[in-house]
Design a protein around this motif. Structure first.
Motif, PDB file in Angstrom:
ATOM      1  N   PRO A 194       5.858 -13.618 -10.665  1.00  0.00           N
ATOM      2  CA  PRO A 194       6.690 -14.430 -11.559  1.00  0.00           C
ATOM      3  C   PRO A 194       5.585 -15.191 -12.724  1.00  0.00           C
ATOM      4  CG  PRO A 194       6.822 -15.878 -10.359  1.00  0.00           C
ATOM      5  CD  PRO A 194       5.831 -15.057  -9.247  1.00  0.00           C
ATOM      6  N   ALA A 195       4.620 -15.302 -12.406  1.00  0.00           N
ATOM      7  CA  ALA A 195       3.699 -16.774 -13.417  1.00  0.00           C
ATOM      8  C   ALA A 195       2.996 -15.577 -13.792  1.00  0.00           C
ATOM      9  CB  ALA A 195       3.119 -17.310 -13.220  1.00  0.00           C
ATOM     10  N   GLY A 196       2.655 -14.285 -13.953  1.00  0.00           N
ATOM     11  CA  GLY A 196       1.694 -13.444 -14.628  1.00  0.00           C
ATOM     12  C   GLY A 196       2.227 -12.614 -15.426  1.00  0.00           C
ATOM     13  N   HIS A 197       2.017 -11.981 -16.445  1.00  0.00           N
ATOM     14  CA  HIS A 197       2.705 -10.863 -16.850  1.00  0.00           C
ATOM     15  C   HIS A 197       1.301  -9.228 -16.455  1.00  0.00           C
ATOM     16  CE1 HIS A 197       2.773 -13.995 -19.291  1.00  0.00           C
ATOM     17  NE2 HIS A 197       4.005 -13.311 -20.266  1.00  0.00           N
ATOM     18  N   THR A 198       1.054  -9.008 -15.697  1.00  0.00           N
ATOM     19  CA  THR A 198       0.700  -7.547 -15.332  1.00  0.00           C
ATOM     20  C   THR A 198       0.622  -6.993 -13.546  1.00  0.00           C
ATOM     21  OG1 THR A 198      -1.466  -8.727 -14.664  1.00  0.00           O
ATOM     22  CG2 THR A 198      -1.366  -7.887 -16.765  1.00  0.00           C
ATOM     23  N   ASN A 199       0.533  -6.243 -13.376  1.00  0.00           N
ATOM     24  CA  ASN A 199       0.948  -5.434 -12.218  1.00  0.00           C
ATOM     25  C   ASN A 199       0.040  -4.415 -12.061  1.00  0.00           C
ATOM     26  OD1 ASN A 199       2.798  -6.774 -10.959  1.00  0.00           O
ATOM     27  ND2 ASN A 199       4.365  -5.633 -11.017  1.00  0.00           N
ATOM     28  N   TYR A 200      -1.108  -4.527 -11.208  1.00  0.00           N
ATOM     29  CA  TYR A 200      -2.110  -3.479 -11.268  1.00  0.00           C
ATOM     30  C   TYR A 200      -1.847  -2.721  -9.449  1.00  0.00           C
ATOM     31  CZ  TYR A 200      -4.714  -6.543 -13.578  1.00  0.00           C
ATOM     32  OH  TYR A 200      -5.159  -7.580 -15.284  1.00  0.00           O
ATOM     33  N   MET A 201      -2.211  -1.010 -10.552  1.00  0.00           N
ATOM     34  CA  MET A 201      -2.537  -0.136  -9.046  1.00  0.00           C
ATOM     35  C   MET A 201      -4.198  -0.120  -9.291  1.00  0.00           C
ATOM     36  SD  MET A 201       0.494   0.168  -8.121  1.00  0.00           S
ATOM     37  CE  MET A 201       2.539  -0.060  -8.324  1.00  0.00           C
ATOM     38  N   ILE A 202      -3.897  -0.286  -7.348  1.00  0.00           N
ATOM     39  CA  ILE A 202      -5.012   0.153  -7.610  1.00  0.00           C
ATOM     40  C   ILE A 202      -5.328   1.773  -6.352  1.00  0.00           C
ATOM     41  CG2 ILE A 202      -7.750  -0.640  -7.259  1.00  0.00           C
ATOM     42  CD1 ILE A 202      -7.201  -2.899  -7.778  1.00  0.00           C
ATOM     43  N   THR A 203      -6.033   2.670  -6.898  1.00  0.00           N
ATOM     44  CA  THR A 203      -6.195   4.127  -5.904  1.00  0.00           C
ATOM     45  C   THR A 203      -6.827   3.801  -5.439  1.00  0.00           C
ATOM     46  OG1 THR A 203      -4.961   4.752  -7.819  1.00  0.00           O
ATOM     47  CG2 THR A 203      -6.032   6.472  -6.301  1.00  0.00           C
ATOM     48  N   VAL A 253       1.420  -1.273   0.081  1.00  0.00           N
ATOM     49  CA  VAL A 253       0.110   0.001   0.166  1.00  0.00           C
ATOM     50  C   VAL A 253       1.228   1.192  -0.143  1.00  0.00           C
ATOM     51  CG1 VAL A 253      -2.008   1.070   1.553  1.00  0.00           C
ATOM     52  CG2 VAL A 253      -1.492  -1.386   1.497  1.00  0.00           C
ATOM     53  N   TRP A 254       0.625   2.107  -1.130  1.00  0.00           N
ATOM     54  CA  TRP A 254       1.254   3.059  -1.251  1.00  0.00           C
ATOM     55  C   TRP A 254       0.835   4.149  -1.095  1.00  0.00           C
ATOM     56  CZ3 TRP A 254       6.540   2.042  -2.146  1.00  0.00           C
ATOM     57  CH2 TRP A 254       6.828   0.912  -2.553  1.00  0.00           C
ATOM     58  N   ASP A 255       1.279   6.100  -0.558  1.00  0.00           N
ATOM     59  CA  ASP A 255       0.457   6.718  -0.267  1.00  0.00           C
ATOM     60  C   ASP A 255       0.490   7.646  -1.576  1.00  0.00           C
ATOM     61  OD1 ASP A 255       0.815   6.396   2.819  1.00  0.00           O
ATOM     62  OD2 ASP A 255       2.074   7.549   3.064  1.00  0.00           O
ATOM     63  N   GLY A 256      -0.510   7.855  -1.892  1.00  0.00           N
ATOM     64  CA  GLY A 256      -0.846   8.949  -3.098  1.00  0.00           C
ATOM     65  C   GLY A 256      -1.638  10.411  -2.775  1.00  0.00           C
ATOM     66  N   PRO A 257      -1.314  10.823  -3.798  1.00  0.00           N
ATOM     67  CA  PRO A 257      -1.677  12.412  -3.539  1.00  0.00           C
ATOM     68  C   PRO A 257      -2.731  13.089  -3.226  1.00  0.00           C
ATOM     69  CG  PRO A 257      -1.826  11.487  -5.943  1.00  0.00           C
ATOM     70  CD  PRO A 257      -1.103  10.267  -4.897  1.00  0.00           C
ATOM     71  N   ASN A 258      -2.748  13.576  -2.573  1.00  0.00           N
ATOM     72  CA  ASN A 258      -4.026  14.871  -1.786  1.00  0.00           C
ATOM     73  C   ASN A 258      -4.869  13.174  -0.791  1.00  0.00           C
ATOM     74  OD1 ASN A 258      -4.042  16.739  -3.964  1.00  0.00           O
ATOM     75  ND2 ASN A 258      -5.085  15.734  -5.216  1.00  0.00           N
ATOM     76  N   GLY A 259      -4.043  12.139  -0.366  1.00  0.00           N
ATOM     77  CA  GLY A 259      -4.564  11.312   0.775  1.00  0.00           C
ATOM     78  C   GLY A 259      -5.020  10.542   0.104  1.00  0.00           C
ATOM     79  N   ALA A 260      -5.362   9.832  -1.190  1.00  0.00           N
ATOM     80  CA  ALA A 260      -5.337   8.607  -1.584  1.00  0.00           C
ATOM     81  C   ALA A 260      -4.091   7.398  -1.044  1.00  0.00           C
ATOM     82  CB  ALA A 260      -5.521   8.764  -3.163  1.00  0.00           C
ATOM     83  N   GLN A 261      -5.055   6.452  -1.198  1.00  0.00           N
ATOM     84  CA  GLN A 261      -3.727   5.141  -1.317  1.00  0.00           C
ATOM     85  C   GLN A 261      -3.697   4.908  -2.403  1.00  0.00           C
ATOM     86  OE1 GLN A 261      -4.833   3.265   2.209  1.00  0.00           O
ATOM     87  NE2 GLN A 261      -3.591   3.518   3.454  1.00  0.00           N
ATOM     88  N   ILE A 262      -2.483   3.863  -2.508  1.00  0.00           N
ATOM     89  CA  ILE A 262      -2.236   3.138  -3.882  1.00  0.00           C
ATOM     90  C   ILE A 262      -2.253   2.037  -3.128  1.00  0.00           C
ATOM     91  CG2 ILE A 262      -0.903   2.554  -6.358  1.00  0.00           C
ATOM     92  CD1 ILE A 262      -0.631   6.383  -5.754  1.00  0.00           C
ATOM     93  N   TYR A 263      -3.111   0.501  -3.805  1.00  0.00           N
ATOM     94  CA  TYR A 263      -3.081  -1.067  -3.650  1.00  0.00           C
ATOM     95  C   TYR A 263      -2.132  -0.932  -4.540  1.00  0.00           C
ATOM     96  CZ  TYR A 263      -6.605  -0.571   0.571  1.00  0.00           C
ATOM     97  OH  TYR A 263      -6.879  -0.104   1.149  1.00  0.00           O
ATOM     98  N   GLU A 264      -1.287  -2.125  -4.660  1.00  0.00           N
ATOM     99  CA  GLU A 264      -0.697  -2.923  -5.631  1.00  0.00           C
ATOM    100  C   GLU A 264      -0.987  -4.018  -5.939  1.00  0.00           C
ATOM    101  OE1 GLU A 264       3.732  -4.839  -6.205  1.00  0.00           O
ATOM    102  OE2 GLU A 264       3.623  -3.149  -5.113  1.00  0.00           O
TER     103      GLU A 264
END
Length: 170
Positions: A68-77, A52-63
Motif C-alpha cells: 500500500p505504500a508504493g505507487h507501482t505494481n509490476y508484472m514480469i512475464t 504467479v499467473w498463467d500467461g499466453p503460450n506457456g508463459a508465467q506472469i510474476y506479480e
C-alpha cells in the motif's frame, strides 16, 4: 542490541520496508534485460512474487506488488524458455481504462495486481478495491484508482481521486 525498531508500530515498519523495496526497483529494473535475463535473475532482484499467473503460450506472469505504500505494481512475464519476456508497471491510466463494467474481479486482479485496500460496504452491497498510483512526477500527483464491485464481484464502475493520504497542510 538496539530495540528502537521493536517499539515502532507494525504498519510503520511495513511502510518503511515497502519504501525501501520500491527505492531499489529502478536499480533492479536497470539490471534486467528482456530476452536475456532469466527467471533466476528476476527472483534474485525482486524476490518471490506476490502471485504467479498463467500467461499466453506457456508463459508465467510474476506479480510484484508495491502497495500500500508504493505507487507501482509490476508484472514480469517469464517465457516458456525461462527468459524474461516483458516487465511492465501496470498501475497506469491506460490500464485503468481497460477495466469495464461486467468484468470479474479475477480479471481486474490479474490486470492490476493486488490492491492497497479492499473495503466492503454491506448496506450499499458494494466492495471497493483501491490502488495507489502516481499520475505525474511530483508527490502531489499521487492518486487512488477505485474499482467498485457488486456482491458477486463484477465491476460496476471505476473512479480516480487525489490520494486522500496526502498532507495538504504543507
Amino acid at each position: 542490541m538496539n530495540t528502537t525498531w521493536r517499539k515502532l508500530p507494525r504498519w510503520l515498519l511495513a511502510g518503511l520496508l515497502a519504501l525501501l523495496v520500491a527505492a531499489c526497483d529502478p536499480q533492479n529494473i536497470s539490471e534486467l534485460e528482456e530476452g536475456l535475463s532469466t527467471e533466476a535473475d528476476v527472483r534474485e532482484r525482486f524476490g518471490a512474487p506476490e502471485a504467479v499467473w498463467d500467461g499466453p503460450n506457456g508463459a508465467q506472469i510474476y506479480e510484484y506488488n508495491r502497495q500500500p505504500a508504493g505507487h507501482t505494481n509490476y508484472m514480469i512475464t517469464i517465457g516458456p524458455d525461462g527468459k524474461m519476456a516483458a516487465l511492465r508497471q501496470v498501475l497506469t491510466p491506460r490500464n485503468f481504462a481497460q477495466v469495464q463494467p461486467g468484468m470479474m474481479m479475477e480479471e481486474v486482479r490479474r490486470m492490476l495486481g493486488k490492491p492497497m485496500k479492499i473495503t466492503t460496504y454491506a448496506l450499499k452491497q458494494e466492495t471497493h478495491y483501491d490502488w495507489r498510483y502516481q499520475d505525474g512526477p511530483n508527490e502531489s500527483d499521487s492518486k487512488v484508482f477505485t474499482v467498485i464491485f457488486t456482491p458477486d464481484l463484477r465491476v460496476v464502475s471505476t473512479l480516480s481521486v487525489t490520494d486522500p493520504d496526502l498532507d495538504r497542510s504543507r
